[in-house]
Structure formats: C-alpha cells, structure tokens
Design an enzyme around this catalytic site. Structure first.
Site, PDB file in Angstrom:
ATOM      1  N   CYS A 376       0.796  -1.235   0.000  1.00 23.35           N
ATOM      2  CA  CYS A 376       0.000   0.000   0.000  1.00 23.35           C
ATOM      3  C   CYS A 376       0.830   1.289   0.000  1.00 23.35           C
ATOM      4  O   CYS A 376       0.544   2.188  -0.793  1.00 23.35           O
ATOM      5  CB  CYS A 376      -1.001   0.045   1.149  1.00 23.35           C
ATOM      6  SG  CYS A 376      -1.280  -1.490   1.990  1.00 23.35           S
ATOM      7  N   ARG A 405       7.098 -11.021   5.571  1.00 21.60           N
ATOM      8  CA  ARG A 405       6.640 -10.926   6.964  1.00 21.60           C
ATOM      9  C   ARG A 405       7.406 -11.958   7.763  1.00 21.60           C
ATOM     10  O   ARG A 405       7.707 -13.041   7.250  1.00 21.60           O
ATOM     11  CB  ARG A 405       5.141 -11.251   7.071  1.00 21.60           C
ATOM     12  CG  ARG A 405       4.286 -10.517   6.066  1.00 21.60           C
ATOM     13  CD  ARG A 405       3.373  -9.485   6.696  1.00 21.60           C
ATOM     14  NE  ARG A 405       2.713  -8.737   5.640  1.00 21.60           N
ATOM     15  CZ  ARG A 405       1.454  -8.944   5.251  1.00 21.60           C
ATOM     16  NH1 ARG A 405       0.717  -9.857   5.861  1.00 21.60           N
ATOM     17  NH2 ARG A 405       0.930  -8.235   4.272  1.00 21.60           N
ATOM     18  N   GLN A 423       1.493 -10.974  -3.418  1.00 20.68           N
ATOM     19  CA  GLN A 423       0.050 -10.753  -3.361  1.00 20.68           C
ATOM     20  C   GLN A 423      -0.473 -10.355  -4.735  1.00 20.68           C
ATOM     21  O   GLN A 423       0.217  -9.664  -5.476  1.00 20.68           O
ATOM     22  CB  GLN A 423      -0.268  -9.617  -2.383  1.00 20.68           C
ATOM     23  CG  GLN A 423       0.136  -9.901  -0.956  1.00 20.68           C
ATOM     24  CD  GLN A 423      -0.139  -8.707  -0.058  1.00 20.68           C
ATOM     25  OE1 GLN A 423       0.248  -7.584  -0.386  1.00 20.68           O
ATOM     26  NE2 GLN A 423      -0.796  -8.930   1.055  1.00 20.68           N
ATOM     27  N   ASP A 425      -2.257  -7.991  -5.491  1.00 18.92           N
ATOM     28  CA  ASP A 425      -2.719  -6.829  -4.738  1.00 18.92           C
ATOM     29  C   ASP A 425      -3.263  -5.730  -5.654  1.00 18.92           C
ATOM     30  O   ASP A 425      -2.902  -5.657  -6.819  1.00 18.92           O
ATOM     31  CB  ASP A 425      -1.521  -6.267  -3.958  1.00 18.92           C
ATOM     32  CG  ASP A 425      -1.941  -5.600  -2.667  1.00 18.92           C
ATOM     33  OD1 ASP A 425      -3.153  -5.529  -2.413  1.00 18.92           O
ATOM     34  OD2 ASP A 425      -1.059  -5.143  -1.920  1.00 18.92           O
ATOM     35  N   HIS A 427      -4.945  -1.430  -5.153  1.00 18.87           N
ATOM     36  CA  HIS A 427      -5.517  -0.376  -4.327  1.00 18.87           C
ATOM     37  C   HIS A 427      -6.370   0.511  -5.207  1.00 18.87           C
ATOM     38  O   HIS A 427      -5.933   0.929  -6.273  1.00 18.87           O
ATOM     39  CB  HIS A 427      -4.408   0.403  -3.622  1.00 18.87           C
ATOM     40  CG  HIS A 427      -3.688  -0.452  -2.629  1.00 18.87           C
ATOM     41  ND1 HIS A 427      -2.507  -1.095  -2.932  1.00 18.87           N
ATOM     42  CD2 HIS A 427      -4.029  -0.843  -1.382  1.00 18.87           C
ATOM     43  CE1 HIS A 427      -2.145  -1.824  -1.893  1.00 18.87           C
ATOM     44  NE2 HIS A 427      -3.052  -1.704  -0.939  1.00 18.87           N
ATOM     45  N   LYS A 512     -14.950  -4.529   6.068  1.00 28.52           N
ATOM     46  CA  LYS A 512     -14.252  -5.529   5.257  1.00 28.52           C
ATOM     47  C   LYS A 512     -15.229  -6.591   4.760  1.00 28.52           C
ATOM     48  O   LYS A 512     -16.212  -6.895   5.420  1.00 28.52           O
ATOM     49  CB  LYS A 512     -13.184  -6.175   6.146  1.00 28.52           C
ATOM     50  CG  LYS A 512     -12.246  -7.111   5.450  1.00 28.52           C
ATOM     51  CD  LYS A 512     -11.071  -7.461   6.359  1.00 28.52           C
ATOM     52  CE  LYS A 512     -11.471  -8.458   7.414  1.00 28.52           C
ATOM     53  NZ  LYS A 512     -10.443  -9.469   7.686  1.00 28.52           N
ATOM     54  N   HIS A 560      -8.366  -1.784  -0.337  1.00 27.58           N
ATOM     55  CA  HIS A 560      -7.340  -2.813  -0.560  1.00 27.58           C
ATOM     56  C   HIS A 560      -8.100  -4.071  -0.969  1.00 27.58           C
ATOM     57  O   HIS A 560      -9.088  -4.407  -0.329  1.00 27.58           O
ATOM     58  CB  HIS A 560      -6.582  -3.180   0.714  1.00 27.58           C
ATOM     59  CG  HIS A 560      -6.084  -2.034   1.538  1.00 27.58           C
ATOM     60  ND1 HIS A 560      -4.754  -1.721   1.631  1.00 27.58           N
ATOM     61  CD2 HIS A 560      -6.729  -1.155   2.345  1.00 27.58           C
ATOM     62  CE1 HIS A 560      -4.602  -0.699   2.458  1.00 27.58           C
ATOM     63  NE2 HIS A 560      -5.791  -0.334   2.906  1.00 27.58           N
TER      64      HIS A 560
HETATM   65 ZN    ZN Z   1      -3.052  -2.587   0.899  1.00 28.08          ZN
END
Ligand code: ZN
Ligand code: ZN
Length: 690
Positions: A376, A405, A423, A425, A427, A512, A560
């Site tokens: 992000c 992580r 990911q 991912d 945004h 979420k 996200h």
């Molecule tokens: Zn994010």
C-alpha cells in the site's frame, strides 16, 4: 424481577432466581433437554453491552434486563465448548491410566482440542485405544460437570493436595490477580478451569485421539518437556466419520507432498525457511494464473504497476506499519552497518574533532530500509506522483507485489504459511460516492476468479463496526454508515449466498468483506478480501487529496483487495483442491507424445513440433519401454492428454489420443486435436475425474 429477552424478541419475566436451564424449561421441555449453555448479554450503567457464555446450571442475576441466546448442539459455539469438555474427559482418562500425571493446559483448536501432560511413563500411539476405551466409559457414565468457585488460598490448597504442581505454578504466576478461581469437577476429576462446560458428558457423540507431539510448559523451550495429546469430538458419530475421511483425503492431497512429487516448488534450508522456490512446473501454474488475472484486471480498468521490494523506514512510519507491526516484520536494514557509511561517519569525526552536533547530523542522515511488509505505501506514492482530480477517480492500481513478513518458524507450513509471498494486490483510490460501485466490482471479480477455479461453494463475511463502541474507529461516522449500508445492499442485490455480518469485527480503519471458500473435500479457506480504509489517506497518515467538482480538496477512500491473497498460499490450496491434477489451461505439461517403438520417432518429433507451434506445452517419452508403462507414467504425472504413435498413426498421419480422465479417444489428426485442446484452454474448462 429478571427480564429476559430472547433472540426472537420474545420477553420472559422471572420473580425468583433461575438458571439458564429453568429459562429453557419455561419455553419447552425439548429445549431444556437440548440446552448446553447460553450466551448472556448484559448492559452496564452506560448502556455498554457485554456478552459471555455461561453454563446451563449457572444462576442468572436476580433482577435487571438481560438478553439470552440458548446454545444447543446446533450452534457452532457449542461445538467448541463440548470439545473443551472432551479435553477434560481425555485428561481424566489419562489420569486413570497414568497415575501421577501432571496436567498443564487443555484448550480447543480449530478442529478439536489438545491437552498437555507430564507423565511418569511416556504416552505412545499404542496407548490410544485404551485411552479411548476409558473415554467411552466416562461418557457412558454421563456424570455432570460441576462448577465450583474457590478463593485463591483454598484453590492452592486443593491443587497442592492433588499434586498438580504445574497448575499450582499457573495459579501463582498466571492468575496472580484473581481473588477467586473456578474449578470444574466431574466424578473424581477436578480441574482448574474458567469454563464454560456442557451439563453432562452424555451429549458427546464421539471422541477420537488423533496424534501425540512434544510441547513445552507454557511454550518455553527452557521449561519442562511435556506431551501434547491431540483429539477431536463431535456431537454425532457420523460427523466424526466424515471428518476422519476428510483428514485421510487431506493427507493424500497435502500440497507439501504433491508439490515435491510433481516438482512444483521447493523449500531449501540454505535459502531459508518459509521462502518458496518455484520450480519450472510450479512457475507455469503461477504464470498462467497471473495471465488470467492480468486479463481480468485490464478488462476491469486496473493499471498494472511495479514497485521495489524495500522502502525507507520513514515511509512505513508514515503508514504506521512501523513500529506498530514490528513483531511480524523483518528488522530494518540499517545502512549504519555498511562499510561506506561507517567510513563516512569516521571521516566526520576526523574532520570536525569534538563537534558532536556535526556528528549527530551525519549520523541522522544514515538511512534505514524495511523489507516491504505491504504494497500500500508504495501505491500511495504512485497516487501522489501528480495532483489528482475527481475526474481521475477511481484510480485502480494493481501489482503482483512481493512482501515479507516474519512468521515464527513454528507457524511456517509449505506454501500456505510463508515469510515471503506475492500478493495479487490492488488499491483503489475513489470518492466516497464511488465506494459502493467499487466494492461491487471487487466482489464480482473475486467471484468470477474463484468460480473459474472451481470454488463455487463459498460464504461471505462482512465485518462491520461494533455499534456500541463507535469511538474506536477512524474516519467520518457518516462515511462508515454509508459504506456499511452500501456493502450490505450490494451483497443483497448480487444474491450472494450465506452472507453473515460480524458486528464489531471491522478493523479500526474500515469495514471488510471476506470470502470463505470450501474446497472439494469440504475444508474452508479464507480468500478474497475487500478492505475499506479511511486511515491511510487521512491527515495523520499520507494526507492524500483530490480536487473535487467544487474545486476544493477532498480525501479519497482507499480500498485494498486481493482475490487470491497470495500466489503462494493460493497455489498451495489449488494443489490440494485439484490433488495436483490441474485443468488443461493450468497443467504444466498439457500433452505427452509416446512412441510404440523408436522407428516412429521422426514422425513423433514432427507432431511435437506442430503442437509446440500451436502454443501447447508438450512432453515426450522416447525411452525403450513398453507403451503400457509409458502410458502409466504419463497418467501418474497427471498429463491431461497422451498421444500414442505407432505404425498405424504414421501411415494415416494421425495420433491416437488418450485422455487422462475419459481414456481412449481414438485416432484424430493433429489439427483436430489442437483445435479441441485450444477450445478447452480458452474456456478454462474444469474437468475432474468423477
Ligand atoms: Zn493494501
Ligand atoms: Zn476446562
């Protein structure tokens, strides 16, 4: 007088003290019989609600207003409670068979329970049948679980009296604050326990001991080594049978074994635990998934970006990832440790002897980096490369972004729990008014992507604010209201199956939506998260803005989202879901050419070339083996199509096609086969052995 409100809104009133069981009995004898416990909600003077689960036999307050949800074997909370009661029973059985056993802790797990023991003679798998026999006897006796509350001194006396030194230590050190503690008694067995428990052992349908492992007292390797006995329990015998079948099937499908057997991925200790090496075949699967997503992202107006794997620590201080999530991250890369930086600082000392300010200024300019724990902040910087107007929104930025992580080594597991992962991912930066449509788009894409891969059995979980505690959430309450209403409306309009709303389960920064899929052997996995975020764009973080139609600055909302979550975890799940027998479009080797004898090799190589030119992934087997053995090998390698080439095929310029699932398909021309395969790939058809 006590006023009890039931979940359906019905109210009951009691003049004299009652237990949960009495409330149930006043509704009906059948319910009283089925009652295992109850969730009781009370409100404090400020009207703040608090809920807790209590035993069926516990006395309710004599007066006031409470809400009660009676739990029976149909409620998920009851299963967990029953399993904890089964853990007590297992401990009791072990105590009978292994006198002088020291009890440690016995909590429930996702699918069962365990209890940690310190025995004089170690427990082995060979002991399981007799422990299970003893458990059966205890269940048959059907004795009640009785709760006893004692002051600390008395409790210590009880525990010392029965020689439970680990429990004594826990009461002294772990529960030092408590003035009274509770025990649960069942026959001769007594255990320090918060509860709650089921009323009697009779409601337990079946218990099975599953495995034994080593464990340390309080999880600390410096403490005594204990033995951890794992088990599970169900209300019905058939449920246990189904679960054991599922476990067997899961073992066969274990992605760690299949991944190795089919050369999909590897983990090498010298590279590091939790770091995945994608082997050529696994890479093909991942690249196909990437291409599939990429196509879908483009169709839905996303723009792909790429960002580095590290960033300066200041970036993560702004985002709040550092230091708040430091525990789950790799420590910073401190450039002060670098020889050139050390030399630079040493030079400052030489050049400005005694000038502490000059040295401090130089030291402060030493950079620190963090391995990217999230994409992000980088995507936010991409938003910030130029001023944005409402006309630019929604801005949908996506990246197959690798993050790191620090998972504890004990938590690592194959591809599903790792330390580095990519990911899928994205945004979305949008106006508050665009939230509903964007969430709808994310949900649609998630469903489409999951269905394409054969996950059509799923449920949706919405995590919203706790209505009683709105102060703990950031962002404008009106925006939250609008978003929650919009998300709920979208899921209703889309006719999503099994939508549940978890009040109080939202992160402090936004509501979420999660997808929980069920794989083909009935296990649930959480995938496809869509998370709203009112925090990162706020003044206290990145202070993002766009110019509205009113020519004034406004703060965008960030969404996200990641349908797969990560490629590592998703491919791990896919390997198990398909038992490594991937559909044609994902299969690392789509077709294998097999020759009956080396006489036909030249023709076979021509066929191979034609297939390759058509974009298919081709393998071959020219070993001097019997054709039967070659077919068997290809079948075991899970190759979707096998082409047998002998004299007849060469003569008629055809190939004899064998389908992994349907068997012999007869002879056809290469062109016909290519067309058939390309269609199956284009449609991303799922064909599984029945
Ligand atoms: Zn994010
Ligand atoms: Zn207990």
């Amino acid at each position: 007088m006590l006023n009890v409100t039931l979940p359906d809104g019905k109210e009951l009133h009691f003049e004299s003290p009652v237990r949960v069981l009495d409330v149930a009995a006043s509704i009906g004898a059948g319910l009283a019989k089925a009652t295992l416990a109850a969730v009781v909600t009370t409100r404090d003077a400020q009207g703040q609600p608090s809920s807790h689960t209590i035993d069926a036999t516990t006395l309710l307050p004599e007066s006031g207003d409470i809400t009660i949800k009676i739990l029976t074997s149909r409620d998920p909370e009851a299963l967990d409670m029953m399993r904890h009661s089964a853990a007590h029973i297992m401990a009791r059985a072990v105590m009978r068979l292994f006198p002088k056993t020291q009890l440690a802790f016995g909590p429930t797990t996702e699918n069962g329970f365990y209890y940690d023991f310190l025995t004089e003679t170690p427990i082995s798998e060979a002991d399981f049948p007799k422990i299970e026999e003893e458990i059966k006897k205890i269940i048959k006796a059907g004795e009640p679980f009785e709760r006893v509350e004692e002051p600390r001194d008395k409790a210590l006396e009880i525990l010392s009296g029965i020689g439970q030194t680990l429990k004594v230590e826990h009461l002294r050190e772990g529960l030092g604050e408590n003035e009274t503690v509770s025990f649960y008694k069942q026959g001769e067995f007594i255990d320090l326990c918060r509860g709650p428990h089921i009323p009697t052992a009779k409601t337990i349908g079946a218990v099975k001991i599953l495995s034994i492992a080593g464990a340390y007292w309080k999880g600390d390797a410096n403490n005594q080594q204990l033995q951890r006995l794992y088990g599970t329990a169900f209300f019905k015998k058939e449920e246990l049978e189904a679960y054991l079948t599922q476990l067997e099937e899961a073992k066969k499908r274990d992605h760690r074994l299949l991944g190795k057997q089919h050369e999909l991925f590897a983990i090498d200790n010298e590279v590091g635990q939790g770091l995945i090496l994608w082997l050529p075949k696994g890479t093909i699967v991942r690249k196909q998934l990437e291409a599939f997503l990429q196509e879908e992202l483009t169709r839905r107006g996303y723009q792909m970006v790429m960002t580095p794997h590290i960033g300066r620590i200041e970036l993560y201080k702004t985002s709040g990832h550092y230091p708040y999530y430091a525990e789950s991250q790799f420590p910073p890369i401190d450039m002060g440790e670098h020889p050139s930086e050390k030399a630079r600082l040493a030079a400052v000392k030489v050049e400005y002897p005694g000038d502490e300010a000059a040295f401090q200024a130089a030291a402060a300019s030493v950079e620190k980096f963090l391995l990217k724990p999230m994409n992000c902040p980088h995507h936010i910087k991409i938003y910030e490369v130029k001023p944005r107007s409402y006309r630019d929104l929604p801005l949908r930025i996506s990246e197959f972004g690798t993050v790191y992580r620090f998972e504890q080594s004990g938590e690592l597991s194959g591809m599903v729990r790792v330390r580095g992962f990519t990911q899928d991912d994205a945004h979305i930066f949008c106006t508050p008014e665009q939230v509903a449509e964007e969430v709808r788009g994310c949900i649609e894409m998630t469903i489409y992507v999951l269905k394409t891969l054969g996950f059509s059995d799923y449920r949706v979980r919405l995590s919203f604010r706790d209505p009683a505690n709105q102060a703990k959430y950031v962002g404008d309450p009106a925006a939250w209201d609008a978003a929650e209403t919009a998300i709920e409306r979208v899921t209703r309009e889309m006719n999503l199956p099994n939508v549940s709303i978890g009040l109080g389960e939202a992160a402090f920064y936004g509501p979420k939506t999660d997808f929980i899929i069920r794989d083909c052997i009935g296990r649930e996995w959480q995938l496809g998260t869509v998370q709203l975020d009112y925090q990162l764009a706020s003044e206290s973080r990145f202070n993002l803005s766009y110019t509205g139609a009113d020519n004034k600055p406004h703060q965008p909302v960030i969404i996200h989202r990641a349908p797969f979550g990560s490629f590592e975890r998703f491919v791990g799940i896919l390997i198990e879901h398909f038992a490594a027998a991937f559909p044609l479009w994902l299969a690392p080797e789509q077709v294998r050419v097999l020759v009956v004898s080396d006489k036909f090799e030249e023709y076979a190589k021509r066929v191979e070339q034609q297939l390759r030119e058509a974009g298919l992934r081709v393998g071959s087997d020219y070993r001097p083996e019997k054709i039967g053995a070659k077919i068997r090998d290809a079948q075991l390698s899970l190759v979707p199509y096998m082409l047998v080439i002998g004299g007849r095929e060469v003569e008629s310029e055809t190939v004899s096609v064998r389908d992994r699932i349907d068997g012999d398909l007869g002879a056809m021309s290469v062109a016909t086969l290519v067309e058939k395969m390309q269609e199956e790939i284009r449609e991303r058809r799922l064909r599984q052995r029945k």
